[in-house]
Design a protein around this motif. Structure first.
Motif, PDB file in Angstrom:
ATOM      1  N   THR A 134     -47.797  36.806 -16.565  1.00 50.25           N
ATOM      2  CA  THR A 134     -48.452  35.772 -15.766  1.00 50.25           C
ATOM      3  C   THR A 134     -47.526  34.600 -15.459  1.00 50.25           C
ATOM      4  OG1 THR A 134     -49.322  34.536 -17.668  1.00 50.25           O
ATOM      5  CG2 THR A 134     -50.656  36.366 -16.832  1.00 50.25           C
ATOM      6  N   ARG A 135     -46.335  34.578 -16.078  1.00 48.90           N
ATOM      7  CA  ARG A 135     -45.388  33.469 -15.880  1.00 48.90           C
ATOM      8  C   ARG A 135     -44.061  33.932 -15.297  1.00 48.90           C
ATOM      9  NH1 ARG A 135     -46.158  29.065 -19.017  1.00 48.90           N
ATOM     10  NH2 ARG A 135     -44.652  28.149 -17.561  1.00 48.90           N
ATOM     11  N   GLN A 136     -44.010  35.163 -14.837  1.00 45.44           N
ATOM     12  CA  GLN A 136     -42.763  35.685 -14.292  1.00 45.44           C
ATOM     13  C   GLN A 136     -42.472  35.102 -12.915  1.00 45.44           C
ATOM     14  OE1 GLN A 136     -42.934  39.974 -14.557  1.00 45.44           O
ATOM     15  NE2 GLN A 136     -42.946  39.964 -16.806  1.00 45.44           N
ATOM     16  N   ASN A 137     -41.208  35.254 -12.477  1.00 43.79           N
ATOM     17  CA  ASN A 137     -40.737  34.761 -11.178  1.00 43.79           C
ATOM     18  C   ASN A 137     -40.726  33.242 -11.094  1.00 43.79           C
ATOM     19  OD1 ASN A 137     -40.476  37.455 -10.107  1.00 43.79           O
ATOM     20  ND2 ASN A 137     -42.706  37.478  -9.892  1.00 43.79           N
ATOM     21  N   ARG A 138     -40.579  32.571 -12.235  1.00 40.45           N
ATOM     22  CA  ARG A 138     -40.489  31.109 -12.262  1.00 40.45           C
ATOM     23  C   ARG A 138     -39.161  30.626 -12.854  1.00 40.45           C
ATOM     24  NH1 ARG A 138     -46.579  29.113 -14.141  1.00 40.45           N
ATOM     25  NH2 ARG A 138     -47.749  30.621 -12.885  1.00 40.45           N
ATOM     26  N   GLY A 139     -38.237  31.545 -13.053  1.00 43.85           N
ATOM     27  CA  GLY A 139     -36.937  31.160 -13.585  1.00 43.85           C
ATOM     28  C   GLY A 139     -36.887  31.006 -15.083  1.00 43.85           C
ATOM     29  N   ILE A 140     -37.959  31.381 -15.788  1.00 45.60           N
ATOM     30  CA  ILE A 140     -38.005  31.193 -17.241  1.00 45.60           C
ATOM     31  C   ILE A 140     -37.012  32.119 -17.932  1.00 45.60           C
ATOM     32  CG2 ILE A 140     -39.456  31.336 -19.302  1.00 45.60           C
ATOM     33  CD1 ILE A 140     -41.851  30.609 -17.500  1.00 45.60           C
ATOM     34  N   GLY A 141     -37.008  33.391 -17.538  1.00 45.99           N
ATOM     35  CA  GLY A 141     -36.078  34.335 -18.154  1.00 45.99           C
ATOM     36  C   GLY A 141     -34.640  33.948 -17.894  1.00 45.99           C
ATOM     37  N   ALA A 142     -34.340  33.512 -16.674  1.00 41.40           N
ATOM     38  CA  ALA A 142     -32.975  33.101 -16.343  1.00 41.40           C
ATOM     39  C   ALA A 142     -32.556  31.894 -17.172  1.00 41.40           C
ATOM     40  CB  ALA A 142     -32.874  32.787 -14.848  1.00 41.40           C
ATOM     41  N   ALA A 143     -33.473  30.962 -17.388  1.00 42.42           N
ATOM     42  CA  ALA A 143     -33.151  29.784 -18.194  1.00 42.42           C
ATOM     43  C   ALA A 143     -32.905  30.166 -19.646  1.00 42.42           C
ATOM     44  CB  ALA A 143     -34.289  28.771 -18.101  1.00 42.42           C
ATOM     45  N   LEU A 144     -33.695  31.114 -20.140  1.00 41.86           N
ATOM     46  CA  LEU A 144     -33.520  31.567 -21.520  1.00 41.86           C
ATOM     47  C   LEU A 144     -32.149  32.226 -21.691  1.00 41.86           C
ATOM     48  CD1 LEU A 144     -35.220  31.558 -24.111  1.00 41.86           C
ATOM     49  CD2 LEU A 144     -36.125  33.786 -23.451  1.00 41.86           C
ATOM     50  N   LEU A 145     -31.725  32.997 -20.694  1.00 42.11           N
ATOM     51  CA  LEU A 145     -30.417  33.628 -20.753  1.00 42.11           C
ATOM     52  C   LEU A 145     -29.292  32.611 -20.602  1.00 42.11           C
ATOM     53  CD1 LEU A 145     -30.785  36.934 -18.709  1.00 42.11           C
ATOM     54  CD2 LEU A 145     -30.834  36.599 -21.171  1.00 42.11           C
TER      55      LEU A 145
END
Length: 219
Positions: A134-145
């Motif tokens: 529900t929170r994908q495509n908001r740059g969260i994964g990229a920020a975590l990486l």
């Protein structure tokens, strides 16, 4: 702790994060070609995946580095691989039999293929990156990486991962990874893209994907 992505807090995870983060892992990986291949039945998949990712999360805490966000909507599990890591094959087979039951053979095959084609060069291995669907495509994964990538650049170390679908492959390409030789899983399994983010070089580039010779595993 690091602030990234408009005040997104990235921190080390602890056992207290187990409930939410196991759920994030199981839900994030529930759909896709690899999930369909491992467990065709979606109801069985939900049950087995919860057990599998519970084991995954605690293994990451014990032997790797697990990061999450302040709202527990994302998780990254990294393993420093500064030298080739031995595998306790017999105990792992027993664990997968317990976790996956009738589906264990494909889990065993998957892990054996990943292990056989794992690079020997010193690196950090991104075993899992998961964001709440529900929170994908908001740059969260990229920020975590990005948080961990900065640490790797300071250490002069590369990163390695296996991408199981084209969407993730495109994400990692945008984040500076290059694609290496693929893994094609047997019995009509999907393609796995092996990806490498090289260490910085003095010339301003990055080290290239290392040569890998498949390793044999034996009981």
């Amino acid at each position: 702790m690091t602030i990234t992505n408009n005040d997104l807090l990235v921190r080390l995870a602890t056992e207290a994060d187990a409930g939410p983060l196991i759920g994030v892992l199981a839900e994030a990986f529930h759909q896709g070609p690899l999930a369909d291949w491992l467990i065709p039945d979606p109801a069985d998949r939900r049950t087995v995946y919860y057990r599998y990712f519970k084991d995954t999360f605690y293994h990451g805490l014990a032997y790797g580095q697990v990061y999450t966000t302040s709202d527990q909507t994302a998780v990254a599990i990294w393993y420093p691989r500064l030298e080739p890591a031995p595998t306790d094959t017999r105990n792992r087979l027993e664990a997968l039999e317990h976790i996956a039951g009738a589906y264990a053979p494909k889990f065993v095959l998957l892990e054996e293929m990943f292990d056989a084609f794992h690079p020997d060069d010193p690196h950090h291995h991104l075993a899992y990156l998961a964001v709440d669907p529900t929170r994908q495509n908001r740059g969260i994964g990229a920020a975590l990486l990005a948080d961990h990538h900065r640490r790797l650049d300071q250490l002069g170390l590369p990163a390695y991962l296996e991408a199981s679908n084209m969407r993730n492959r495109r994400l990692y390409l945008r984040l500076g990874y290059t694609a290496g030789p693929t893994i094609v899983l047997p019995t009509d399994g999907p393609i796995i893209w092996r990806m490498w983010r090289g260490a910085p070089t003095t010339s301003g580039g990055r080290t290239s994907f290392p040569r890998t010779r498949p390793r044999r595993r034996s009981l």
